[in-house]
Write a protein that holds these residues in place. Sequence first.
Motif, short mmCIF file in Angstrom:
data_model
loop_
_atom_site.label_atom_id
_atom_site.label_comp_id
_atom_site.label_asym_id
_atom_site.label_seq_id
_atom_site.Cartn_x
_atom_site.Cartn_y
_atom_site.Cartn_z
N ILE A 9 51.89 42.61 60.68
CA ILE A 9 50.71 41.99 61.29
C ILE A 9 50.55 40.63 60.62
O ILE A 9 49.69 40.43 59.78
CB ILE A 9 49.46 42.86 61.09
N ASN A 11 46.10 58.83 65.92
CA ASN A 11 46.44 57.62 66.67
C ASN A 11 46.71 57.97 68.11
O ASN A 11 47.49 57.33 68.79
CB ASN A 11 47.62 56.88 66.04
N SER A 32 44.04 54.68 72.15
CA SER A 32 44.46 53.29 71.97
C SER A 32 44.03 52.73 70.62
O SER A 32 44.43 51.65 70.24
CB SER A 32 43.88 52.43 73.09
N SER A 33 43.19 53.45 69.93
CA SER A 33 42.80 53.00 68.61
C SER A 33 42.94 54.15 67.63
O SER A 33 43.07 55.30 68.01
CB SER A 33 41.35 52.52 68.62
N PRO A 51 39.61 48.31 62.27
CA PRO A 51 39.44 46.94 62.78
C PRO A 51 40.68 46.52 63.57
O PRO A 51 41.78 47.03 63.32
CB PRO A 51 39.31 46.11 61.50
N ASP A 52 40.50 45.61 64.49
CA ASP A 52 41.61 45.17 65.34
C ASP A 52 42.80 44.67 64.53
O ASP A 52 43.95 44.87 64.91
CB ASP A 52 41.14 44.07 66.30
N ASP A 53 42.50 43.98 63.41
CA ASP A 53 43.61 43.40 62.65
C ASP A 53 44.31 44.43 61.76
O ASP A 53 45.18 44.09 60.97
CB ASP A 53 43.14 42.21 61.82
N ARG A 54 43.90 45.67 61.85
CA ARG A 54 44.58 46.71 61.07
C ARG A 54 45.30 47.71 61.98
O ARG A 54 45.88 48.67 61.50
CB ARG A 54 43.57 47.47 60.20
N PHE A 55 45.25 47.51 63.26
CA PHE A 55 45.87 48.44 64.19
C PHE A 55 47.16 47.84 64.76
O PHE A 55 47.20 46.65 65.02
CB PHE A 55 44.89 48.75 65.34
N ASP A 63 36.73 53.53 64.36
CA ASP A 63 37.98 52.85 64.69
C ASP A 63 38.39 51.90 63.57
O ASP A 63 37.54 51.36 62.85
CB ASP A 63 37.81 52.03 65.97
#
Lengths: 164, 492
Positions: B391, B320, B323-324, B362-366, B360
């Motif tokens: 989240i 990590n 940024s991702s 997915p956005d909804d998992r970061f 990477d």
Amino acid sequence: MQSGEAAFNDFVAARTAALSRTAYLLTGDHHLAEDLLQTALLQAARHWERIHTAPEAYVRRVLYNQNVSWWRRRKLRETTLGTYDAAAPASSPDLRLTLEEALGRLTAKQRTVLVLRYFEDLTEVQAAAALGISAGTVKSMTRQALARLRVLAPELSELIGATP
Amino acid sequence: MTDALREELARIGDGAAPVAVSSDVWARGRRARRRDRLAAGGAALSVLVVLAGAGLTLRGSGSDVPPVATGVEAVPSVIHPVPERLGFGGIDADATWKPSIGESDLAIGRASVAFASGGYQPLPAVITAADGAYHLLQLPGWIGTSLAANMTPGMPLALSPDGRSLAWGWYDASTRGSAQVTAGVRIVDLETGRIRTIRLEGARGVEVASLQWSPDSRWLVWQGAELKRWEVNNTSWGRNVAGRIAPGATVSTSIAVSRGGGEQLAIDDEGTVAWVADGSYRFNRLDLAGTSTGHIDVLGNRPVAAGRFGPGASFAFATNESSSVATFFYEEPRRTPDDDGTLAYKDNAAMVPVAPTTRDLPDDRFPADIEPMGWIDPDHVVELVTPVHPISEAGWTEGDSELVVMSLGDGEQPAYDAVAHVAQGEEHDGRIRGVTVAVDLMTLDHPTRDFPAPEWPWSDERKLAVFGGAGVAVVAALVFVVSYRRGRRQTP
């Protein structure tokens, strides 16, 4: 065999001083530390049947996690990120006060990780287990916390190292 | 440097006044406990009275799950936590499963998942591959909830990739407080129940904190710490130590690696141990001869969990750092036969990895913790993904996890394919800990299968609600009948 109440009271008498130190380092405030420890002990009394063989471990876990939880509820009222990383005034000659001030401007998780690693002397794996996160996250969070301390209080470089 | 920080924190802590604990904390805690029970029982009772009155029957929580994939060994699509109430904290003894439900016979057959569950003192549980049944194992000497090792719950547990062996950290509680606490690693063959014991020595004892199997399920690497003091609720950790256990061996070979940050270790099918150094961002390997055999720059990426060796000399780890969150796949030539037939690295060129591939989240998992579990094939890694923060917009809460197949190739398979959900418990932080998966049971076509949810013994509150509710329903029915008859008699 001791009754539950007697065992609980013995535990409180024996460990309150040590737990108070941890609570104060986690919160940076005597009143918050008192609230935090009282809350943790209340939880311990509530679940005594389950945790009476290792009450201190349970109480410490509650301290760590409750502090982070409280901070989440409070954080909307905290300073904005724009000023968050500004260096603390270096006017105080007292290193301890400066470190306390700087610690107070870390996030609760960052502060908790530092307390676990450098006050409780836990390994990364042990700290991770206590917080319910991965050892890698503890590692990166520790690094971020130290880096932020350097930014907040450059005069602490001799204390925490000048470079990441 | 950090010693100075330690000393300064200790001074700050020493300046804290001891908290004046209220004398009624115990009484308030017990009142809260009684309220919990009454509330749970009352709520359940209310619901059940209504249900009973409506003529409905209660069914178990697993009544609506899809049909069992009978006879097919597989990883389950949902991994359920075990209720904390099934554990038992004995007097002056470590927590254990209740005798009525814990299993001492470890010959349970091939397993698909192992984990620790049950709140603040997690206990080991294993799911068998053929039927998806949950086995709450009484592992001899289980260290994960020991009074001494209570800061490392659930971590020293590892199911082999083939699902046939289970390793755990153990210690002999009767030696606690002695000059040398007996402790080490134990491995059980889940098909025969035969246990192999590996004893570890150092300082007052060696506490095993984590374990990892090689991809072929033969080698084992462990990490832990020497304890300077090991007593009930009074422990002091010394230096980090590690070792590897050869196939069938009953001794461990110490691994002398300079690991400043306690980096987590992985092991391959040849017994080579690898880790990514915290400070230097280098991928290091240590072969059986103790020779450091490779230093590969991982391009500034720091792992968040132990990596995993895979087929084709590949290695996956998660980071990590940027940024991702990404998973890196490294491939490098293995040792090749020399002129005299011995295996050796030819030159430095052999150490250069193929350009790493990243995937990477997915956005909804970061942001999330991501931990490699193993490889399905040279292009697919199984990861355990757990979000670090709630989240809510993605329907996740902190602690929810999922097993994900991440694809390296550009084929038809999605790059991020969630194949199993790790359900969150309702007690404490609700997290299942120390999850390991028999990845050999997973295929791209059938990574997981549906199994019935476990049927746990009823809680006291549920028994009260059901039997109490039934009693109330009977009484209500009698009152109704009596009233009805009286009404008829009084009718002219």
